[in-house]
Design a protein around this motif. Structure first.
Motif, short mmCIF file in Angstrom:
data_model
loop_
_atom_site.label_atom_id
_atom_site.label_comp_id
_atom_site.label_asym_id
_atom_site.label_seq_id
_atom_site.Cartn_x
_atom_site.Cartn_y
_atom_site.Cartn_z
N ALA A 29 0.74 -1.07 -0.14
CA ALA A 29 0.07 0.02 -0.01
C ALA A 29 0.82 1.26 0.18
O ALA A 29 0.67 2.29 -0.76
CB ALA A 29 -0.97 0.06 1.36
N GLU A 30 1.72 1.14 0.73
CA GLU A 30 2.69 2.32 0.61
C GLU A 30 3.45 2.93 -0.64
O GLU A 30 3.32 3.83 -0.92
CB GLU A 30 3.78 2.44 1.81
CG GLU A 30 3.16 2.25 3.23
CD GLU A 30 4.40 1.90 4.26
OE1 GLU A 30 5.56 1.57 3.93
OE2 GLU A 30 3.98 2.04 5.58
N ASP A 33 -0.75 1.96 -3.19
CA ASP A 33 -2.04 2.50 -2.89
C ASP A 33 -2.19 3.03 -1.66
O ASP A 33 -2.79 2.33 -0.81
CB ASP A 33 -3.21 1.16 -3.20
CG ASP A 33 -4.56 1.50 -3.21
OD1 ASP A 33 -4.74 2.77 -3.03
OD2 ASP A 33 -5.43 0.70 -3.36
N GLN A 35 -3.69 4.62 0.60
CA GLN A 35 -4.94 5.24 1.18
C GLN A 35 -4.74 4.84 2.74
O GLN A 35 -4.29 3.64 2.88
CB GLN A 35 -6.25 4.59 0.54
CG GLN A 35 -6.40 5.10 -0.97
CD GLN A 35 -7.54 4.43 -1.54
OE1 GLN A 35 -8.82 4.95 -1.10
NE2 GLN A 35 -7.43 3.49 -2.47
N PRO A 36 -5.22 5.56 3.61
CA PRO A 36 -5.05 5.41 5.11
C PRO A 36 -5.60 4.25 5.58
O PRO A 36 -4.79 3.45 6.54
CB PRO A 36 -5.93 6.66 5.76
CG PRO A 36 -5.74 7.50 4.64
CD PRO A 36 -6.03 6.90 3.42
N HIS A 38 -5.21 1.42 4.30
CA HIS A 38 -4.25 0.34 3.75
C HIS A 38 -3.07 0.42 4.34
O HIS A 38 -2.07 -0.30 4.58
CB HIS A 38 -4.13 0.47 2.44
CG HIS A 38 -5.19 0.07 1.48
ND1 HIS A 38 -6.11 -0.73 1.68
CD2 HIS A 38 -5.67 0.63 0.21
CE1 HIS A 38 -7.04 -0.82 0.69
NE2 HIS A 38 -6.70 0.03 -0.14
N THR A 39 -2.60 1.64 5.09
CA THR A 39 -1.20 2.05 5.36
C THR A 39 -1.18 2.50 6.93
O THR A 39 -0.12 2.55 7.28
CB THR A 39 -0.90 3.47 4.56
OG1 THR A 39 -1.85 4.56 4.81
CG2 THR A 39 -0.65 3.03 3.17
N SER A 47 -12.24 3.78 9.56
CA SER A 47 -12.69 3.75 8.21
C SER A 47 -13.87 2.81 8.09
O SER A 47 -14.52 2.45 9.13
CB SER A 47 -11.67 3.13 7.49
OG SER A 47 -11.48 1.76 7.63
N SER A 55 -5.18 -3.59 0.04
CA SER A 55 -5.34 -2.89 -1.21
C SER A 55 -6.19 -4.01 -2.22
O SER A 55 -5.59 -4.95 -2.30
CB SER A 55 -4.30 -2.23 -2.05
OG SER A 55 -4.71 -2.10 -3.31
#
Length: 150
Positions: A29-30, A33, A35-36, A38-39, A47, A55
């Protein structure tokens, strides 16, 4: 080696086993993709998922690897024209183990190049609990064994 002629509509296979780790989810993810959910574990808790999730592109990549290590390695594959109906059904979480199931839906000889056929195959990525997390229809090109005989 399995050629176009060896593949039948309705053929099904289940194979592979891939254990998904938190570190791998974060790393993928880093890079691809970020997105918070995922990271960042804390952000992911707030969320829609309520926890860190892989992801969807990571999930697709894992399933692609299982596909290549499975039926594609002994098939006269010539690549793919694309995928149809890509769907993420539910998230993959750290600790999940994925496998895949495939079913041949359709096949036909290419009209423009008689040395290959088209094989449309449904793929489903499945967790250790039997839950489908991803699906798509792969539009594979497969070499024909006897194309020169026509």
């Amino acid at each position: 080696m399995r050629y176009y002629e060896d593949i039948e509509i309705g053929d099904t296979e289940e194979f592979g086993e891939y254990h998904v780790t938190k570190d791998e989810i974060l790393s993928f993810a880093e890079q691809y993709d970020p997105q918070p959910f995922h990271t960042d574990e804390a952000a992911a808790e707030d969320s829609a998922f309520g926890q860190l999730v892989a992801s969807g592109w990571h999930t697709a990549s894992i399933c692609m690897r299982l596909l290549v290590d499975g039926p594609i390695q002994d098939r006269a594959s010539m690549g793919a024209r694309g995928v149809d109906e890509l769907r993420w059904h539910q998230p993959v979480t750290p600790g999940d183990t994925l496998s895949i199931r495939t079913e041949v839906l359709e096949k036909r000889v290419s009209e423009s190049d008689r040395t290959r056929g088209y094989v449309d195959t449904k793929l489903e990525g499945i967790t250790q609990d039997g839950d489908v997390v991803i699906s798509w229809i792969g539009l594979e090109m497969v070499a024909r064994r006897n194309a020169g005989d026509e």
